[in-house]
Design an enzyme around this catalytic site. Structure first.
Site, PDB file in Angstrom:
ATOM      1  N   GLU A  73       9.441  -3.740  52.251  1.00  0.00           N
ATOM      2  CA  GLU A  73      10.827  -3.581  51.806  1.00  0.00           C
ATOM      3  C   GLU A  73      11.399  -2.226  52.208  1.00  0.00           C
ATOM      4  O   GLU A  73      12.342  -1.734  51.581  1.00  0.00           O
ATOM      5  CB  GLU A  73      10.927  -3.752  50.285  1.00  0.00           C
ATOM      6  N   HIS A  91      11.506  -0.726  43.018  1.00  0.00           N
ATOM      7  CA  HIS A  91      11.648  -2.182  43.120  1.00  0.00           C
ATOM      8  C   HIS A  91      10.473  -2.832  42.404  1.00  0.00           C
ATOM      9  O   HIS A  91       9.312  -2.558  42.738  1.00  0.00           O
ATOM     10  CB  HIS A  91      11.684  -2.632  44.582  1.00  0.00           C
ATOM     11  N   HIS A  93       8.802  -6.477  40.155  1.00  0.00           N
ATOM     12  CA  HIS A  93       8.838  -7.897  39.828  1.00  0.00           C
ATOM     13  C   HIS A  93       8.627  -8.044  38.325  1.00  0.00           C
ATOM     14  O   HIS A  93       7.904  -8.927  37.873  1.00  0.00           O
ATOM     15  CB  HIS A  93       7.760  -8.655  40.598  1.00  0.00           C
ATOM     16  N   HIS A 153      13.607 -13.130  42.569  1.00  0.00           N
ATOM     17  CA  HIS A 153      12.750 -12.126  43.213  1.00  0.00           C
ATOM     18  C   HIS A 153      12.347 -11.004  42.257  1.00  0.00           C
ATOM     19  O   HIS A 153      11.170 -10.844  41.972  1.00  0.00           O
ATOM     20  CB  HIS A 153      13.476 -11.561  44.436  1.00  0.00           C
TER      21      HIS A 153
END
Length: 215
Positions: A73, A91, A93, A153
């Site tokens: 990413e 980032h 999850h 996501h």
């Protein structure tokens, strides 16, 4: 400075894993100092991330330090830095944030602390991980915000420091959890624009969120 930057990125990744926002190799963390960006490498088990598992790149993504390939990413991180003054990008999850991103088009403001992130949290349209399309969608969702969700996501949070970006990611997960629990009880009341404005004014008047000495 790069060694210190790699260390703080690794420490942030470990903290986020301890808090349950990062699981296994899923997620990535970065911080920048000038034109140098330290970012977790791809395939790293983030709960045990070390400085050696953090790669330093330039603003174009060229590797400057580290033996490992940067996260898949990387374009997302570079894109955020190009369009904002953020010093760090997280980032994750995280389970509740990701669940919300699988159902809603936006996370409405049902608690005043969400205003610390800028208000309603947008959900970036789904795109395959690691693609320019996903990076562009996240950049759009982050306009005037400190966090965004990614459809089916996960989440992204930014901050003026890596500690602030981590706190913003934790706050977003708390807000997503709150929305889930409130929705199980009924239809959550969404704060009106007037109610949100009153919160902002009160926060400014009281210097909310900052320690203060007694007079």
């Amino acid at each position: 400075m790069s060694d210190e930057l790699r260390q703080v990125v690794a420490a942030a990744a470990r903290r986020l894993a301890t808090e349950g926002l990062l699981v296994g190799t899923a997620g990535n963390v970065s911080a920048r100092d000038g034109d140098r960006i330290a970012v977790t490498a791809t395939g790293v088990v983030l709960a045990g991330c070390t400085a050696d598992e953090v790669t330093v790149v330039d603003a174009d993504g060229r590797a400057l330090e580290g033996d490992l390939v940067a996260t898949s990413e990387l374009d997302l991180h570079l894109g955020v830095y190009a369009m904002t003054t953020a010093a760090a990008v997280v980032h994750t999850h995280a389970p509740y944030s990701t669940a919300v991103a699988c159902v809603l088009d936006e996370l409405p403001v049902i608690h005043y602390q969400q205003l610390l992130l800028g208000g309603t949290i947008r959900v970036a349209p789904y795109a395959t991980f690691g693609t320019p399309e996903l990076a562009a969608a996240v950049r759009d969702a982050l306009v005037d915000r400190q966090a965004a969700l990614m459809a089916n996501h996960g989440s992204v949070a930014i901050g003026a420091s890596i500690d602030k970006a981590v706190e913003n990611a934790l706050l977003l997960e708390w807000l997503a959890t709150l929305h889930h629990r409130a929705s199980a009880l009924g239809t959550p009341h969404v704060l009106t624009p007037a109610e949100q404005e009153a919160v902002v004014l009160a926060a400014l008047q009281r210097n909310y969120g900052s320690t203060q000495e007694n007079p």
